[in-house]
Design a protein around this motif. Sequence first.
Motif, PDB file in Angstrom:
ATOM      1  N   UNK A   1       1.140  -1.204   0.112  1.00  0.00           N
ATOM      2  CA  UNK A   1      -0.103   0.009  -0.148  1.00  0.00           C
ATOM      3  C   UNK A   1       1.135   1.280   0.217  1.00  0.00           C
ATOM      4  N   UNK A   2       1.326   1.686  -1.406  1.00  0.00           N
ATOM      5  CA  UNK A   2       2.253   3.114  -1.560  1.00  0.00           C
ATOM      6  C   UNK A   2       3.147   3.102  -2.232  1.00  0.00           C
ATOM      7  N   UNK A   3       3.161   4.018  -3.122  1.00  0.00           N
ATOM      8  CA  UNK A   3       4.459   3.415  -4.091  1.00  0.00           C
ATOM      9  C   UNK A   3       5.262   4.571  -4.314  1.00  0.00           C
ATOM     10  N   UNK A   4       5.352   4.999  -2.262  1.00  0.00           N
ATOM     11  CA  UNK A   4       6.367   5.719  -2.480  1.00  0.00           C
ATOM     12  C   UNK A   4       7.803   5.233  -2.149  1.00  0.00           C
ATOM     13  N   UNK A   5       8.904   6.224  -1.241  1.00  0.00           N
ATOM     14  CA  UNK A   5      10.480   5.941  -0.847  1.00  0.00           C
ATOM     15  C   UNK A   5      10.266   3.603  -0.898  1.00  0.00           C
ATOM     16  N   UNK A   6       9.304   3.642   0.575  1.00  0.00           N
ATOM     17  CA  UNK A   6       9.684   2.245   1.057  1.00  0.00           C
ATOM     18  C   UNK A   6       8.590   0.864   0.413  1.00  0.00           C
ATOM     19  N   UNK A   7       7.781   1.433  -0.358  1.00  0.00           N
ATOM     20  CA  UNK A   7       7.007   0.308  -1.008  1.00  0.00           C
ATOM     21  C   UNK A   7       7.548   0.014  -1.840  1.00  0.00           C
ATOM     22  N   UNK A   8       8.036   1.042  -3.263  1.00  0.00           N
ATOM     23  CA  UNK A   8       8.525   0.405  -4.205  1.00  0.00           C
ATOM     24  C   UNK A   8       9.709  -0.320  -4.117  1.00  0.00           C
ATOM     25  N   UNK A   9      10.831  -0.257  -3.058  1.00  0.00           N
ATOM     26  CA  UNK A   9      11.642  -0.556  -2.511  1.00  0.00           C
ATOM     27  C   UNK A   9      11.812  -1.877  -3.045  1.00  0.00           C
ATOM     28  N   UNK A  10      10.206  -2.386  -1.731  1.00  0.00           N
ATOM     29  CA  UNK A  10      10.027  -3.930  -1.008  1.00  0.00           C
ATOM     30  C   UNK A  10       9.628  -4.625  -2.121  1.00  0.00           C
ATOM     31  N   UNK A  11       8.202  -3.931  -2.975  1.00  0.00           N
ATOM     32  CA  UNK A  11       7.883  -4.449  -4.679  1.00  0.00           C
ATOM     33  C   UNK A  11       8.630  -4.550  -5.250  1.00  0.00           C
ATOM     34  N   UNK A  12       9.647  -4.519  -5.800  1.00  0.00           N
ATOM     35  CA  UNK A  12      10.895  -4.779  -6.707  1.00  0.00           C
ATOM     36  C   UNK A  12      11.732  -5.561  -6.027  1.00  0.00           C
ATOM     37  N   UNK A  13      11.972  -5.944  -4.503  1.00  0.00           N
ATOM     38  CA  UNK A  13      12.156  -6.592  -3.880  1.00  0.00           C
ATOM     39  C   UNK A  13      11.738  -7.804  -4.019  1.00  0.00           C
ATOM     40  N   UNK A  14      10.198  -8.016  -3.204  1.00  0.00           N
ATOM     41  CA  UNK A  14       9.383  -8.946  -3.678  1.00  0.00           C
ATOM     42  C   UNK A  14       9.458 -10.010  -5.001  1.00  0.00           C
TER      43      UNK A  14
ATOM     44  N   UNK B   1      -2.061   5.306  -4.300  1.00  0.00           N
ATOM     45  CA  UNK B   1      -3.698   6.746  -3.920  1.00  0.00           C
ATOM     46  C   UNK B   1      -3.876   7.783  -5.076  1.00  0.00           C
ATOM     47  N   UNK B   2      -2.195   8.273  -5.969  1.00  0.00           N
ATOM     48  CA  UNK B   2      -2.115   8.713  -6.304  1.00  0.00           C
ATOM     49  C   UNK B   2      -2.368   8.462  -7.850  1.00  0.00           C
ATOM     50  N   UNK B   3      -2.795   9.709  -8.720  1.00  0.00           N
ATOM     51  CA  UNK B   3      -3.022   8.864 -10.406  1.00  0.00           C
ATOM     52  C   UNK B   3      -1.093   8.523 -10.530  1.00  0.00           C
ATOM     53  N   UNK B   4      -0.134   8.675  -9.955  1.00  0.00           N
ATOM     54  CA  UNK B   4       1.229   8.175 -10.555  1.00  0.00           C
ATOM     55  C   UNK B   4       2.085   7.913  -9.990  1.00  0.00           C
ATOM     56  N   UNK B   5       3.295   7.129 -10.105  1.00  0.00           N
ATOM     57  CA  UNK B   5       4.147   7.099  -9.258  1.00  0.00           C
ATOM     58  C   UNK B   5       5.073   7.797  -9.064  1.00  0.00           C
ATOM     59  N   UNK B   6       4.787   9.157  -8.750  1.00  0.00           N
ATOM     60  CA  UNK B   6       6.250   9.878  -9.150  1.00  0.00           C
ATOM     61  C   UNK B   6       5.717  11.151  -8.025  1.00  0.00           C
ATOM     62  N   UNK B   7       4.371  11.320  -7.679  1.00  0.00           N
ATOM     63  CA  UNK B   7       3.977  11.794  -6.591  1.00  0.00           C
ATOM     64  C   UNK B   7       3.908  11.849  -5.141  1.00  0.00           C
ATOM     65  N   UNK B   8       5.789  11.138  -4.579  1.00  0.00           N
ATOM     66  CA  UNK B   8       5.329  10.546  -3.559  1.00  0.00           C
ATOM     67  C   UNK B   8       5.994  11.318  -2.543  1.00  0.00           C
ATOM     68  N   UNK B   9       6.872  12.266  -1.954  1.00  0.00           N
ATOM     69  CA  UNK B   9       8.407  12.309  -1.045  1.00  0.00           C
ATOM     70  C   UNK B   9       8.768  11.722  -1.337  1.00  0.00           C
ATOM     71  N   UNK B  10       9.235  10.461  -1.914  1.00  0.00           N
ATOM     72  CA  UNK B  10       9.997   9.639  -2.168  1.00  0.00           C
ATOM     73  C   UNK B  10      10.349   9.910  -3.248  1.00  0.00           C
TER      74      UNK B  10
ATOM     75  N   UNK C   1      10.983   7.594 -10.507  1.00  0.00           N
ATOM     76  CA  UNK C   1      10.534   6.452 -10.338  1.00  0.00           C
ATOM     77  C   UNK C   1       9.809   5.428 -11.216  1.00  0.00           C
ATOM     78  N   UNK C   2       9.447   6.442 -11.977  1.00  0.00           N
ATOM     79  CA  UNK C   2       9.448   5.681 -13.744  1.00  0.00           C
ATOM     80  C   UNK C   2      10.254   4.024 -13.929  1.00  0.00           C
ATOM     81  N   UNK C   3      11.898   4.205 -14.056  1.00  0.00           N
ATOM     82  CA  UNK C   3      11.942   3.310 -14.521  1.00  0.00           C
ATOM     83  C   UNK C   3      12.313   2.514 -13.370  1.00  0.00           C
TER      84      UNK C   3
END
Length: 647
Positions: A163-176, A188-197, A292-294
């Motif tokens: 839940x959340x494609x931010x700093x922690x979420x994207x790295x956890x998902x890549x690992x899994x 929740x946002x419209x794309x993966x580029x709007x989080x603080x991360x 975050x796009x790549x």
Amino acid sequence: MSEKSISRRSFLKGTAAAAASTAAFSLFGGNMLAKAEDAAQTLSYTPGTYTAKAQGLSSEVTVTMTFSEDAITETIIDVSGETSGIGAEIGDTMTERIMAAQSCNVDGVSGATVSSNAVKTAVADCMSQASGQTVTVSMAVDASENADEIVITDTVDADAVVIGCGAAGIHAALTLQAAGVKTIILEKGANAGISNGAIAGGPALAETRVQEAEGETVSQETLYKAQYNFSNGTINAPLMRKCVAAGERVVSNFMDNGVNMGLRRDAYGVGFRARHNFQDAEGVQQKGLDRFGPLVDKFESDGGQLVVNAEAIKLVMDGDAVTGVIVRSTEDKTCTQYNAKAVLVATGGYAMNEGMIKEHFGDINVMYLGSSLSDGKGYEMVIEAGGVADRNWALCCNEFGGANFKMSKTGYASVRSNDAQRYAVYGALMVNANGERFMDEHYLSDRPLALGGEMSLREGRYYAVVDQTMYDQCRDEGILAYFGNPEDWYVGGTGYTEEVQANIDEHMAQAIEEGWAVKGTLAECAEFFGMKNLEKTVEEYNALCEAGEDTQFYKPAYLLHSLNPDETFYVVEYEPSCWSTFGGVKTDAYCRALRADQSVIPGLYVAGIDNGSLYASPYFENEGASLGTAYTSGVVAGDCILADLNA
């Protein structure tokens, strides 16, 4: 496809009531107009075109409306200055709703609450101008938020849900996903580029290829000790140790997928260069989807799925275990249940949750400089599922200057929008609402992220005291010259020491007009802000400066510069501002959410700044610690989920 429904009463536990209460206030701290204009009310207008502005998340929103005698005939909304992916795309939708309703009281765009509220406020202003009557605007909670039941229209199965494609979420998902675990990211946002991360400056990491290339390797021991020792043992030591060890894996996730990283200087004198940056070949910072796009492309090429406009609203329980999450589409409001063996909450803190801010820091205004989606929902869901909060509640405060909600200029939330903001980090005399010193001011200039920010947060409002000599010298020569060009001194690594306040005359006039600064005699300035002790404080401060020693708070002697009580003075009011919040769910060393009795909630994990066991109060002194720990905690959470799934 079958539908099923669940009663909200079984899990909300007051959420709707809290939301209704929050709706009576601006998300930026000011009171909203609670009275709603009756939708059926008929207004007559003076035909013509009218324009109004209102402050959005990152800019002023402009609305231009044309009226006939009895109707709105055209609405033009300019939200181009709002954050891409959050508020910059809502213009057409809001225009359609306003024209259809012939009213300012329409539903906002989910996920862009601040921008939507700004549009509605400006529309009400235009309607008031045209009608000659006061038209007020309702900031009511969406009807869907108050529904008794949530209707689930679809179910999706996965091994893991993040839940959340931010700093922690994207790295956890890549690992899994790289390990073959079927993973879905819900953003929740419209794309993966709007989080603080995706937009923050850069992470503090240890033993990376970037450091090695520059001969500046920071050992894991050095970074761990810097952060753990600063916490005085209040964070989870084994978990922090795992995070510190994951630095190169974060760099690999970026650089192996085409996102370049470099190494920043030691801006705060901590003695090592842990903070990295994201720069392309031309030295331009990579932010948003450029960063975050790549990573998302890699995740999806491995078989993962990213779902955007997906707002998590409830964790699914089977007995005492979490087995999924219910998500509402921010576009069509339909609800989907995602079933998974492991659910990771990484939603980015609570900075836009006014209730949580006031609960932990008091009834003060805190200007947030990050994503408007950081509403504390992830934390609330975990607590509802049986989790417990850890003890550390803090903010990563703005190191570039002061802020004030009275500012109305476009981009008022920017750190460089008004030169009068800069006195906050210049190291000169600062006072509280009583007109009394409350700190060693060099903490605001040299250690603003942690200690200086914490001191300003404690006061709620704080003030710079500037005489005409300081004003003129900062304008014409800069703050370094004012203090006699002390060697090796910098203003918090911001670069302001090399700048003059070229626009201060215009900007100070604006600040005075808006009511967050005053010019006059010392007595007049004290009277304006109701400071009973300001004149006495300046007298006592001058005595310390003349003696060359601060025996009150022990500020370095090179920052002692007396003020002339016979000159014109400027007193500037500031309120706290921050990049992110800290404080959240208590976890064990495996990012697993804990109950009050220290037992694990099966299937539930927490990473990033939602994890209250990783961040100290006050915030760590080394810059980049927040982002670095968020990134690496995602890697650690991914590893721990893998271990549990394979057990």
